[in-house]
Design a protein around this motif. Structure first.
Motif, PDB file in Angstrom:
ATOM      1  N   LEU A 151      57.948 -17.824 -61.853  1.00 50.60           N
ATOM      2  CA  LEU A 151      57.224 -18.441 -62.962  1.00 50.60           C
ATOM      3  C   LEU A 151      55.999 -19.195 -62.453  1.00 50.60           C
ATOM      4  O   LEU A 151      54.890 -19.033 -62.974  1.00 50.60           O
ATOM      5  CB  LEU A 151      58.148 -19.397 -63.719  1.00 50.60           C
ATOM      6  N   TYR A 152      56.210 -20.018 -61.421  1.00 47.14           N
ATOM      7  CA  TYR A 152      55.100 -20.806 -60.879  1.00 47.14           C
ATOM      8  C   TYR A 152      54.112 -19.936 -60.098  1.00 47.14           C
ATOM      9  O   TYR A 152      52.922 -20.253 -60.030  1.00 47.14           O
ATOM     10  CB  TYR A 152      55.632 -21.934 -59.987  1.00 47.14           C
ATOM     11  N   GLN A 153      54.615 -18.844 -59.536  1.00 47.41           N
ATOM     12  CA  GLN A 153      53.748 -17.946 -58.781  1.00 47.41           C
ATOM     13  C   GLN A 153      53.028 -16.935 -59.689  1.00 47.41           C
ATOM     14  O   GLN A 153      52.149 -16.207 -59.218  1.00 47.41           O
ATOM     15  CB  GLN A 153      54.571 -17.178 -57.741  1.00 47.41           C
ATOM     16  N   ARG A 154      53.420 -16.900 -60.949  1.00 49.80           N
ATOM     17  CA  ARG A 154      52.869 -15.918 -61.907  1.00 49.80           C
ATOM     18  C   ARG A 154      53.052 -14.489 -61.388  1.00 49.80           C
ATOM     19  O   ARG A 154      52.176 -13.631 -61.533  1.00 49.80           O
ATOM     20  CB  ARG A 154      51.384 -16.186 -62.177  1.00 49.80           C
ATOM     21  N   ASP A 155      54.208 -14.243 -60.800  1.00 52.30           N
ATOM     22  CA  ASP A 155      54.491 -12.959 -60.159  1.00 52.30           C
ATOM     23  C   ASP A 155      55.277 -12.062 -61.119  1.00 52.30           C
ATOM     24  O   ASP A 155      56.513 -12.101 -61.170  1.00 52.30           O
ATOM     25  CB  ASP A 155      55.280 -13.186 -58.868  1.00 52.30           C
ATOM     26  N   VAL A 156      54.565 -11.271 -61.857  1.00 54.33           N
ATOM     27  CA  VAL A 156      55.183 -10.429 -62.879  1.00 54.33           C
ATOM     28  C   VAL A 156      56.083  -9.364 -62.259  1.00 54.33           C
ATOM     29  O   VAL A 156      57.168  -9.073 -62.779  1.00 54.33           O
ATOM     30  CB  VAL A 156      54.095  -9.773 -63.759  1.00 54.33           C
ATOM     31  N   GLU A 157      55.661  -8.769 -61.149  1.00 63.04           N
ATOM     32  CA  GLU A 157      56.457  -7.716 -60.518  1.00 63.04           C
ATOM     33  C   GLU A 157      57.790  -8.268 -60.007  1.00 63.04           C
ATOM     34  O   GLU A 157      58.834  -7.623 -60.144  1.00 63.04           O
ATOM     35  CB  GLU A 157      55.678  -7.063 -59.371  1.00 63.04           C
ATOM     36  N   ALA A 158      57.751  -9.448 -59.415  1.00 60.37           N
ATOM     37  CA  ALA A 158      58.991 -10.076 -58.938  1.00 60.37           C
ATOM     38  C   ALA A 158      59.893 -10.444 -60.112  1.00 60.37           C
ATOM     39  O   ALA A 158      61.126 -10.384 -60.014  1.00 60.37           O
ATOM     40  CB  ALA A 158      58.674 -11.316 -58.107  1.00 60.37           C
ATOM     41  N   ALA A 159      59.285 -10.815 -61.230  1.00 67.54           N
ATOM     42  CA  ALA A 159      60.061 -11.136 -62.432  1.00 67.54           C
ATOM     43  C   ALA A 159      60.809  -9.895 -62.922  1.00 67.54           C
ATOM     44  O   ALA A 159      61.968  -9.984 -63.351  1.00 67.54           O
ATOM     45  CB  ALA A 159      59.138 -11.667 -63.525  1.00 67.54           C
ATOM     46  N   HIS A 171      70.233 -16.492 -68.718  1.00 67.07           N
ATOM     47  CA  HIS A 171      69.151 -17.444 -69.010  1.00 67.07           C
ATOM     48  C   HIS A 171      68.060 -17.376 -67.938  1.00 67.07           C
ATOM     49  O   HIS A 171      66.871 -17.526 -68.251  1.00 67.07           O
ATOM     50  CB  HIS A 171      69.709 -18.862 -69.122  1.00 67.07           C
ATOM     51  N   SER A 172      68.456 -17.118 -66.701  1.00 66.57           N
ATOM     52  CA  SER A 172      67.458 -16.916 -65.650  1.00 66.57           C
ATOM     53  C   SER A 172      66.633 -15.675 -65.944  1.00 66.57           C
ATOM     54  O   SER A 172      65.410 -15.660 -65.745  1.00 66.57           O
ATOM     55  CB  SER A 172      68.154 -16.769 -64.289  1.00 66.57           C
ATOM     56  N   THR A 173      67.297 -14.645 -66.427  1.00 71.85           N
ATOM     57  CA  THR A 173      66.601 -13.415 -66.815  1.00 71.85           C
ATOM     58  C   THR A 173      65.604 -13.692 -67.932  1.00 71.85           C
ATOM     59  O   THR A 173      64.486 -13.152 -67.939  1.00 71.85           O
ATOM     60  CB  THR A 173      67.615 -12.347 -67.265  1.00 71.85           C
ATOM     61  N   ASN A 174      65.993 -14.551 -68.866  1.00 70.96           N
ATOM     62  CA  ASN A 174      65.081 -14.908 -69.960  1.00 70.96           C
ATOM     63  C   ASN A 174      63.836 -15.624 -69.434  1.00 70.96           C
ATOM     64  O   ASN A 174      62.739 -15.451 -69.968  1.00 70.96           O
ATOM     65  CB  ASN A 174      65.799 -15.794 -70.975  1.00 70.96           C
ATOM     66  N   ILE A 175      64.013 -16.435 -68.398  1.00 68.76           N
ATOM     67  CA  ILE A 175      62.858 -17.101 -67.781  1.00 68.76           C
ATOM     68  C   ILE A 175      61.940 -16.057 -67.153  1.00 68.76           C
ATOM     69  O   ILE A 175      60.706 -16.140 -67.263  1.00 68.76           O
ATOM     70  CB  ILE A 175      63.321 -18.125 -66.726  1.00 68.76           C
ATOM     71  N   ALA A 176      62.535 -15.061 -66.497  1.00 66.51           N
ATOM     72  CA  ALA A 176      61.739 -13.970 -65.917  1.00 66.51           C
ATOM     73  C   ALA A 176      60.982 -13.219 -67.006  1.00 66.51           C
ATOM     74  O   ALA A 176      59.818 -12.828 -66.821  1.00 66.51           O
ATOM     75  CB  ALA A 176      62.645 -13.026 -65.139  1.00 66.51           C
ATOM     76  N   LYS A 177      61.626 -13.021 -68.146  1.00 62.18           N
ATOM     77  CA  LYS A 177      60.955 -12.349 -69.271  1.00 62.18           C
ATOM     78  C   LYS A 177      59.773 -13.188 -69.769  1.00 62.18           C
ATOM     79  O   LYS A 177      58.734 -12.626 -70.159  1.00 62.18           O
ATOM     80  CB  LYS A 177      61.951 -12.109 -70.410  1.00 62.18           C
ATOM     81  N   ALA A 178      59.946 -14.507 -69.760  1.00 61.74           N
ATOM     82  CA  ALA A 178      58.844 -15.387 -70.164  1.00 61.74           C
ATOM     83  C   ALA A 178      57.674 -15.245 -69.204  1.00 61.74           C
ATOM     84  O   ALA A 178      56.505 -15.247 -69.615  1.00 61.74           O
ATOM     85  CB  ALA A 178      59.321 -16.841 -70.227  1.00 61.74           C
ATOM     86  N   THR A 179      57.978 -15.122 -67.916  1.00 61.81           N
ATOM     87  CA  THR A 179      56.926 -14.923 -66.905  1.00 61.81           C
ATOM     88  C   THR A 179      56.165 -13.632 -67.181  1.00 61.81           C
ATOM     89  O   THR A 179      54.925 -13.591 -67.097  1.00 61.81           O
ATOM     90  CB  THR A 179      57.541 -14.875 -65.496  1.00 61.81           C
ATOM     91  N   ILE A 180      56.895 -12.588 -67.511  1.00 58.56           N
ATOM     92  CA  ILE A 180      56.268 -11.296 -67.837  1.00 58.56           C
ATOM     93  C   ILE A 180      55.406 -11.422 -69.088  1.00 58.56           C
ATOM     94  O   ILE A 180      54.281 -10.907 -69.149  1.00 58.56           O
ATOM     95  CB  ILE A 180      57.348 -10.210 -68.025  1.00 58.56           C
ATOM     96  N   HIS A 181      55.928 -12.132 -70.076  1.00 61.12           N
ATOM     97  CA  HIS A 181      55.189 -12.318 -71.332  1.00 61.12           C
ATOM     98  C   HIS A 181      53.901 -13.112 -71.097  1.00 61.12           C
ATOM     99  O   HIS A 181      52.850 -12.798 -71.663  1.00 61.12           O
ATOM    100  CB  HIS A 181      56.068 -13.050 -72.344  1.00 61.12           C
TER     101      HIS A 181
END
Length: 219
Positions: A36-44, A98-108
């Motif tokens: 999230l902080y790295q704005r790393d969509v691929e890692a998300a 919920h961690s997955t949802n955070i990753a989805k937010a990063t992608i969004h």
């Protein structure tokens, strides 16, 4: 090998699986906050893929527990140990969700959203991960004094959540054109808050395991 010794070994294996799943859930939050902080969509996106592994581990715990119930027909505390294993594994799986949802937010949000991410989100996550460590220790030693401390830590998470949501609402008034991105931050705070709530549920499960009665850690 006696039936009892074999049963104890199966219980120990179940306990080991629970601890492993707890570490996985903690790692999933750690990784989700990092990307999230790295704005790393691929890692998300990788976090979303890895969630399937956690789901399979939860399923195995449930299958093993149900098989033990069918074969051994345990009573009293042994029965509670198996039932609690199922309950705790469910909470751990939901935590990873919920961690997955955070990753989805990063992608969004994408890589160029231009929003400074509130450092309190990381503070919330670190506290939630500390709660996981305490919950694992409480589970391993069946220590309700540690389980009760989870409620105090959860109160701090809740306060941080309230503070972040208030700040996000104020930001939407100043930057209405970024409301969708700002709301994603509020969602992330909510996901961390729910992650911590599930750890509190685990504390309640441990209390039931030891005492044989329910206990509300949120009262």
């Amino acid at each position: 090998m006696s039936i009892r010794v074999h049963f104890e070994e199966e219980l120990e294996d179940l306990k080991k699986q629970i601890k492993e799943l707890a570490h996985d859930a903690k790692d999933s939050l750690d990784q989700a906050i990092y990307v999230l902080y790295q704005r790393d969509v691929e890692a998300a996106k990788k976090i979303l893929e890895d969630d399937a592994v956690i789901d399979r581990k939860e399923e195995k715990i449930n299958d093993d527990a149900i098989l033990m119930l069918a074969k051994q027909q345990p009573v009293a505390r042994d029965l509670r140990r198996i039932i609690i294993a199922i309950k705790i594994s469910s909470d751990l799986e939901r935590m990873a969700d919920h961690s997955t949802n955070i990753a989805k937010a990063t992608i969004h949000l994408g890589e160029e959203h231009g929003i400074e991410i509130d450092p309190e989100l990381r503070e919330m996550a670190v506290l939630a991960m500390d709660m996981v460590d305490l919950a694992i220790k409480s589970f391993e030693y069946e220590d309700i004094s540690l389980a009760k401390k989870l409620a105090e830590m959860d109160d701090v998470v809740d306060k941080k959540y309230g503070s972040i949501v208030k700040e996000m609402l104020e930001l939407t008034a100043i930057n209405p054109e970024q409301i969708q991105h700002i709301m994603q931050m509020a969602y992330v705070a909510r996901y961390i808050e729910r992650f911590a709530d599930h750890i509190t549920n685990i504390g309640e499960s441990i209390f039931y395991l030891v005492k044989g009665r329910t206990y509300d850690l949120n009262k």
